[in-house]
Structures are given as C-alpha cells and as structure tokens.
Write an enzyme that holds these catalytic residues in place. Structure first.
Site, PDB file in Angstrom:
ATOM      1  NE  ARG A 235       5.610  -2.501   3.611  1.00 17.35           N
ATOM      2  CZ  ARG A 235       4.840  -1.903   2.695  1.00 17.35           C
ATOM      3  NH1 ARG A 235       5.258  -1.745   1.451  1.00 17.35           N
ATOM      4  NH2 ARG A 235       3.647  -1.444   3.027  1.00 17.35           N
ATOM      5  CD  GLU A 264      10.971   2.136   2.009  1.00 22.38           C
ATOM      6  OE1 GLU A 264       9.979   2.879   2.131  1.00 22.38           O
ATOM      7  OE2 GLU A 264      10.958   1.082   1.359  1.00 22.38           O
ATOM      8  CG  HIS A 282       7.889   2.864  -0.810  1.00 21.02           C
ATOM      9  ND1 HIS A 282       7.995   2.246   0.414  1.00 21.02           N
ATOM     10  CD2 HIS A 282       6.728   2.394  -1.350  1.00 21.02           C
ATOM     11  CE1 HIS A 282       6.940   1.458   0.605  1.00 21.02           C
ATOM     12  NE2 HIS A 282       6.161   1.539  -0.461  1.00 21.02           N
TER      13      HIS A 282
HETATM   14  C1  8YV Z   1       3.024   3.299  -0.048  1.00 23.15           C
HETATM   15  C2  8YV Z   1       2.689   0.875   0.063  1.00 23.15           C
HETATM   16  O1  8YV Z   1       3.453   2.969   1.160  1.00 23.15           O
HETATM   17  O2  8YV Z   1       0.403   0.367  -0.085  1.00 23.15           O
HETATM   18  C3  8YV Z   1       1.480   0.110   0.433  1.00 23.15           C
HETATM   19  O3  8YV Z   1       1.602  -0.788   1.282  1.00 23.15           O
HETATM   20  O4  8YV Z   1       3.757   0.529   0.435  1.00 23.15           O
HETATM   21  C4  8YV Z   1       2.589   2.074  -0.820  1.00 23.15           C
HETATM   22  O5  8YV Z   1       1.418   2.194  -1.446  1.00 23.15           O
HETATM   23  C5  8YV Z   1       2.084   4.436   0.085  1.00 23.15           C
HETATM   24  O6  8YV Z   1       2.883   5.507  -0.073  1.00 23.15           O
HETATM   25  C6  8YV Z   1       1.390   4.578   1.414  1.00 23.15           C
HETATM   26  O7  8YV Z   1       2.252   5.009   2.411  1.00 23.15           O
END
Ligand code: 8YV
Length: 321
Positions: A235, A264, A282
């Site tokens: 994160r 983001e 991401h």
């Molecule tokens: C993405 C993620 O956010 O699983 C998570 O926590 O950060 C990623 O897999 C996915 O795009 C879901 O929003």
C-alpha cells in the site's frame, strides 16, 4: 414477475467486467456509482440491502455502511481491507469476506518485475532505445540483482511467496514483521530500521492501514542507503512518498519500483520527473488468471454467507466478532 433473487448493493464497477455480469445474473444488483444521485438512492433504498460487494481499491466508507441499516455481509474483491471502514462495519455487526491466497503468485511476480526493472534500468532503457539515443551513446551499466540481500517487510502469504522467488535468484533473505513467523527459514530482524540497514533491496508486502502508515520514512530510506532499492507492492500509505521522492532525487537511495501510491491514481508529481523510479498503476493482481480466481472467491464468499452465515474467507477482525 416478482424476483426472489437476493438484493445486492454493488459499490462500483468491479475490476473484472465478467464479474459485473455474473453478479447481475445471480442477484438483483444495484450499482451505487451508476445511480444519478447515489446519496438519495441510499436514503430511499438503503434499508433493502443485506449484502454489498466492493473491491479493495474502492473500499466501503462509513457513510455508506451507516446508510445500510440491514447490512449483514460485504464481499470484497482483494486481499487488502484497509479501505473498508472497520469501525462502521463492526458497529453494524456486518461480516466481511475478502480474497486472500489467490493473488500471492502474481503480486510476488510483479515485485520481482519491479525489482529487476529498478536494478537493471529496464524501463529507462526502453525509453533510451525509443528516443533513438542508442545510435549516439551507450546505456549506462547497472546493478546486479541476483545474489543480493533481499529484505522483506511483511512476511505474510505474499512476503513468503516473494522469499521463494528470491531463492531462484540466489538471494539471502531477511524479514521484519510484527512478530517472527514460526517455522520461517529466514532471519528475523526486530526492527524495520535494522532490516533496511541490512538489505540491498527492501520489498514491502505489509498490510496497509493506520498501523503501518509512513513506517518507511526518511530514516528508513537513509538506512537503505545510496546503493539500496525499494520495491512497494503493498500500500502506498506504508511509505512517506514525499520522503521517498526526496531520497530518489538526491540519490540517497539508488532506485525504486512502485505499484502503489499514497493517493491513487495520483502519484506525487515529483516522482514522475525521476528516471530512477519505475511506476506501475496498481497492477500486481492484474492478470486474467488471478482476477478470475479473485472474482470466483467474491462470488463464493457471497453464496457461502447466504447459505451458512459465514463466508469461505473472512477478514480477521470480522471473524473475531
Ligand atoms: C487491487 C489489491 O486492489 O487485493 C488487493 O488488496 O490491492 C489489488 O488486488 C485489486 O484491483 C482490487 O481492487
């Protein structure tokens, strides 16, 4: 014709288009972000929903949870749950399902892609060739990745998958975690600062949220040092992004590979101007195979909850209720 399908509030469009269709086929779905006036929609219809679906990226704010007085279950697409309002959900007594386990390989793969790109200058070399600079000059030599010391901050499922990849690159692995992981073959370092001092490359795979906010700060980056590289697939909140941009710009660390950002989709503008950082939007879990597996678990969690009152995979603070 009257419907008997359970009503589901979908917070927004899901990160896999087929999942939107599959949810709409199995449930009576309303997508909140598609409503002309979402607030009014919630005020008028919020009481009709016992189930909600969201993603790790979208989360679920307290304002929405509070507008769903009969909410029993939220099925979230993703392994991170820092964007779902824990207090509001616990107040409501709603349970929360998520998708751990199925994305470890792809996230670890991307951590290595960023690690290799940052150390070898791959993205920068691509820009070099496209600009036509190759006919004028040589691309500078870079840093070897294999055989280096890999520090892993957060030795959970994803961290240990990264550690397995590292053995193929003959890397020595050490880690820092809230507590040592029983049975881990790797060296545990009791502080993040010590890990940064020890490591050539520091990979962040720790959960986001208040507990880890800005733990990777100017001091940790200084400990990583001018030959050190940072990779973040966890994160953005774990890293003080302004301190990172500063350290990269002044070469107090050698480079970085980032898939996640504090705000983001807006990486700090200072990062965009730097050649020693690789930026990805991401995408760590963004493969057909992994997104499909995540979607299947979102659907399975919802079905299981409706059938048994418990999802197949439940976030820890929800399971502790
Ligand atoms: C993405 C993620 O956010 O699983 C998570 O926590 O950060 C990623 O897999 C996915 O795009 C879901 O929003």
């Amino acid at each position: 014709m009257a419907t008997t399908r359970p009503r589901v509030l979908q917070y927004g469009k899901m990160p896999l288009t087929q999942l939107d269709a599959e949810l709409a086929q199995a449930y009576e779905v309303s997508i909140l972000s598609e409503q002309p006036d979402p607030e009014r929609f919630l005020a008028e219809h919020g009481g009709q929903f016992e189930y909600a679906v969201t993603s790790a990226a979208m989360g679920l704010p307290a304002g929405v949870v509070d507008a769903l007085p009969n909410l029993k279950f939220v099925s979230s697409f993703g392994v991170g749950f820092d964007a779902l309002d824990k207090d509001a959900l616990l107040r409501r007594g709603a349970r929360v399902g998520y998708t751990p386990g199925v994305l470890d390989d792809c996230v670890a793969d991307l951590a290595f892609a960023l690690l290799l790109d940052a150390t070898r200058g791959l993205s920068e070399s691509d820009r070099f060739v496209r600009r036509g600079d190759w006919s004028q000059s040589r691309f500078g030599i870079r840093t070897r990745a294999s055989g280096k010391r890999l520090g892993i901050f957060g030795m959970g499922r994803i961290g240990s998958t990264v550690a397995r990849r590292a053995s193929g690159f003959d890397m020595e692995v050490a880690y820092h975690n809230r507590r040592p992981v029983e049975g881990s073959p790797h060296q545990y370092l009791p502080s993040l600062l010590e890990l940064a001092r020890w490591a050539d490359i520091l990979v962040i795979t720790a959960a986001g949220g208040e507990g880890t906010r800005h733990l990777v700060n100017a001091e940790v980056l200084a400990a990583l040092g001018p030959q050190g590289f940072l990779v973040n697939v966890a994160r953005g909140s774990v890293v003080d992004e302004a301190a990172l941009a500063d350290a990269l710009e002044s070469k107090r660390i050698a480079g970085a590979g980032l898939d996640v950002f504090e705000d983001e989709p807006r990486p700090l503008p200072a990062l965009l101007a730097l050649d020693n950082v690789v930026l990805a939007p991401h995408i760590a879990s963004g493969t057909h195979e992994t997104r499909r597996a995540m979607a299947d678990l979102v659907l399975h969690n919802l079905q299981q909850f409706i059938a048994t009152g418990r999802p197949a995979a439940e976030v820890p603070w929800s399971a502790a209720q």
